[in-house]
Design a protein around this motif. Structure first.
Motif, mmCIF file in Angstrom:
data_model
loop_
_atom_site.group_PDB
_atom_site.id
_atom_site.type_symbol
_atom_site.label_atom_id
_atom_site.label_comp_id
_atom_site.label_asym_id
_atom_site.label_seq_id
_atom_site.Cartn_x
_atom_site.Cartn_y
_atom_site.Cartn_z
ATOM 1 N N CYS A 1 20.935 -20.602 -76.045
ATOM 2 C CA CYS A 1 22.013 -19.852 -76.662
ATOM 3 C C CYS A 1 21.371 -18.589 -77.239
ATOM 4 C CB CYS A 1 22.635 -20.706 -77.757
ATOM 5 S SG CYS A 1 23.720 -19.864 -78.886
ATOM 6 N N ALA A 2 22.039 -17.453 -77.119
ATOM 7 C CA ALA A 2 21.492 -16.200 -77.639
ATOM 8 C C ALA A 2 22.616 -15.398 -78.273
ATOM 9 C CB ALA A 2 20.828 -15.389 -76.525
ATOM 10 N N VAL A 3 22.325 -14.775 -79.422
ATOM 11 C CA VAL A 3 23.358 -14.060 -80.167
ATOM 12 C C VAL A 3 22.878 -12.683 -80.585
ATOM 13 C CG1 VAL A 3 24.249 -16.252 -81.063
ATOM 14 C CG2 VAL A 3 22.674 -14.907 -82.459
ATOM 15 N N ASP A 4 23.834 -11.821 -80.896
ATOM 16 C CA ASP A 4 23.562 -10.493 -81.428
ATOM 17 C C ASP A 4 24.620 -10.218 -82.487
ATOM 18 O OD1 ASP A 4 23.429 -7.121 -79.982
ATOM 19 O OD2 ASP A 4 22.714 -7.908 -81.885
ATOM 20 N N ARG A 5 24.203 -9.771 -83.653
ATOM 21 C CA ARG A 5 25.168 -9.576 -84.732
ATOM 22 C C ARG A 5 25.582 -8.128 -84.928
ATOM 23 N NH1 ARG A 5 23.383 -8.229 -89.873
ATOM 24 N NH2 ARG A 5 25.202 -9.315 -90.649
ATOM 25 N N ASN A 6 24.936 -7.187 -84.243
ATOM 26 C CA ASN A 6 25.349 -5.805 -84.449
ATOM 27 C C ASN A 6 26.141 -5.306 -83.250
ATOM 28 O OD1 ASN A 6 23.640 -4.456 -82.460
ATOM 29 N ND2 ASN A 6 21.961 -5.168 -83.733
ATOM 30 N N ASN A 7 26.698 -4.132 -83.401
ATOM 31 C CA ASN A 7 27.544 -3.583 -82.352
ATOM 32 C C ASN A 7 26.788 -2.716 -81.357
ATOM 33 O OD1 ASN A 7 30.111 -4.629 -83.093
ATOM 34 N ND2 ASN A 7 30.106 -3.251 -84.843
ATOM 35 N N ALA A 8 25.453 -2.586 -81.576
ATOM 36 C CA ALA A 8 24.710 -1.613 -80.792
ATOM 37 C C ALA A 8 24.388 -2.072 -79.378
ATOM 38 C CB ALA A 8 23.427 -1.232 -81.519
ATOM 39 N N GLY A 9 24.308 -3.378 -79.166
ATOM 40 C CA GLY A 9 24.000 -3.793 -77.812
ATOM 41 C C GLY A 9 23.347 -5.137 -77.711
ATOM 42 N N ASN A 10 22.783 -5.433 -76.565
ATOM 43 C CA ASN A 10 22.227 -6.754 -76.252
ATOM 44 C C ASN A 10 20.843 -6.971 -76.834
ATOM 45 O OD1 ASN A 10 24.161 -8.294 -74.781
ATOM 46 N ND2 ASN A 10 23.892 -6.953 -73.016
ATOM 47 N N MET A 11 20.715 -6.845 -78.147
ATOM 48 C CA MET A 11 19.453 -7.184 -78.810
ATOM 49 C C MET A 11 19.558 -8.655 -79.187
ATOM 50 S SD MET A 11 17.750 -5.337 -82.111
ATOM 51 C CE MET A 11 16.289 -5.979 -82.890
ATOM 52 N N LEU A 12 19.450 -9.516 -78.187
ATOM 53 C CA LEU A 12 19.749 -10.922 -78.379
ATOM 54 C C LEU A 12 18.628 -11.660 -79.096
ATOM 55 C CD1 LEU A 12 21.324 -11.800 -74.912
ATOM 56 C CD2 LEU A 12 22.506 -11.350 -77.066
ATOM 57 N N THR A 13 19.041 -12.543 -80.011
ATOM 58 C CA THR A 13 18.131 -13.495 -80.635
ATOM 59 C C THR A 13 18.404 -14.847 -80.002
ATOM 60 O OG1 THR A 13 18.085 -12.292 -82.725
ATOM 61 C CG2 THR A 13 17.455 -14.621 -82.773
ATOM 62 N N PHE A 14 17.353 -15.435 -79.415
ATOM 63 C CA PHE A 14 17.492 -16.702 -78.708
ATOM 64 C C PHE A 14 17.186 -17.874 -79.628
ATOM 65 C CE2 PHE A 14 17.875 -15.980 -74.056
ATOM 66 C CZ PHE A 14 17.866 -14.596 -74.058
ATOM 67 N N GLY A 15 17.891 -18.966 -79.381
ATOM 68 C CA GLY A 15 17.536 -20.227 -80.020
ATOM 69 C C GLY A 15 16.330 -20.837 -79.331
ATOM 70 N N GLY A 16 15.905 -21.982 -79.831
ATOM 71 C CA GLY A 16 14.740 -22.647 -79.282
ATOM 72 C C GLY A 16 15.002 -23.384 -77.980
ATOM 73 N N GLY A 17 16.268 -23.522 -77.628
ATOM 74 C CA GLY A 17 16.613 -24.141 -76.357
ATOM 75 C C GLY A 17 16.807 -25.641 -76.441
ATOM 76 N N THR A 18 17.558 -26.164 -75.469
ATOM 77 C CA THR A 18 17.694 -27.608 -75.240
ATOM 78 C C THR A 18 17.121 -27.895 -73.862
ATOM 79 O OG1 THR A 18 19.659 -27.942 -76.618
ATOM 80 C CG2 THR A 18 19.298 -29.505 -74.813
ATOM 81 N N ARG A 19 16.107 -28.751 -73.834
ATOM 82 C CA ARG A 19 15.480 -29.109 -72.556
ATOM 83 C C ARG A 19 16.194 -30.309 -71.975
ATOM 84 N NH1 ARG A 19 10.793 -27.471 -70.465
ATOM 85 N NH2 ARG A 19 10.288 -26.510 -72.463
ATOM 86 N N LEU A 20 16.837 -30.114 -70.825
ATOM 87 C CA LEU A 20 17.636 -31.162 -70.185
ATOM 88 C C LEU A 20 16.943 -31.667 -68.928
ATOM 89 C CD1 LEU A 20 20.294 -32.784 -69.800
ATOM 90 C CD2 LEU A 20 21.193 -30.808 -68.572
ATOM 91 N N MET A 21 16.853 -32.979 -68.831
ATOM 92 C CA MET A 21 16.372 -33.598 -67.598
ATOM 93 C C MET A 21 17.457 -34.545 -67.087
ATOM 94 S SD MET A 21 13.079 -36.052 -66.870
ATOM 95 C CE MET A 21 11.921 -34.784 -67.337
ATOM 96 N N VAL A 22 17.883 -34.331 -65.857
ATOM 97 C CA VAL A 22 18.880 -35.192 -65.230
ATOM 98 C C VAL A 22 18.173 -36.030 -64.173
ATOM 99 C CG1 VAL A 22 21.045 -35.318 -63.964
ATOM 100 C CG2 VAL A 22 20.675 -33.488 -65.648
#
Lengths: 110, 112
Positions: free
Chosen positions: A87-108
């Motif tokens: 999941c990645a988010v950006d809180r300002n209106n300027a653009g895709n300066m995304l902050t990523f979470g640590g991720g969920t590692r999925l194994m099926v």
């Protein structure tokens, strides 16, 4: 800066099972995207979803911006769904300066 | 329709050297962003280029610099390489600055 927490960190499923991945963020955001990184490292954009609900095949996502969380649903999981979901988010209106979470590692498993 | 392409795919350098990574955005996209992904972590934003100018920058030292060309392609330069610069470097493009981001396959940089 904004904090992004994803849960669970690791998930093992049997093929055909359903799952829900969660993303919590610490501040209001204007931009939220979900990505899948496959075992070869390629990041695939799943959803651009700053609010509301979207569906794409077996995947769907819901973002409740007022409560600062987003959910990614995977139904009837397949072995090709394995990898890391970010999941990645950006809180300002300027653009895709995304902050990523640590991720969920999925194994099926087959 | 070609997606985001990056070159080279792998690179090995020694400490103190300089490196240049290249990126061509997805057809029709005008904005290029660069991210660094250390092993086992999520990507971290380095900077973003739009209209040939750096528009936003993350928390990276001046050793990291970039350029965007009139055809929207971009380069990432890293000077005075450190061991800690070893990572997967990802280029991403979008149409405009705020919309859906598309990533390339990355350049794996190893600094020895």
């Amino acid at each position: 800066g904004i904090q992004v927490e994803q849960s669970p960190p690791d998930l093992i499923l049997q093929e055909g099972a359903n799952s829900t991945l969660r993303c919590n963020f610490s501040d209001s955001v204007n931009n939220l995207q979900w990505f899948h990184q496959n075992p070869w490292g390629q990041l695939i954009n799943l959803f651009y979803i700053p609010s509301g609900t979207k569906q794409n095949g077996r995947l769907s996502a819901t973002t409740v911006a007022t409560e600062r969380y987003s959910l990614l649903y995977i139904s009837s999981s397949q072995t090709t769904d394995s990898g890391v979901y970010f999941c990645a988010v950006d809180r300002n209106n300027a653009g895709n300066m995304l902050t990523f979470g640590g991720g969920t590692r999925l194994m099926v498993k087959p | 329709d070609a997606g985001v392409t990056q070159s080279p795919t792998h690179l090995i350098k020694t400490r103190g050297q300089q490196v240049t990574l290249r990126c061509s955005p997805k057809s029709g996209h005008d904005t290029v962003s660069w991210y660094q992904q250390a092993l086992g972590q999520g990507p971290q934003f380095i900077f973003q280029y739009y209209e040939e100018e750096e528009r936003q920058r993350g928390n990276f030292p001046d050793r990291f610099s970039g350029h965007q060309f009139p055809n929207y392609s971009s380069e990432l330069n890293v000077n005075a390489l450190l061991l800690g610069d070893s990572a997967l470097y990802l280029c991403a493009s979008s149409l405009g600055a705020r919309w859906k981001l598309f990533f390339g396959s990355g350049t794996q940089l190893s600094v020895l």
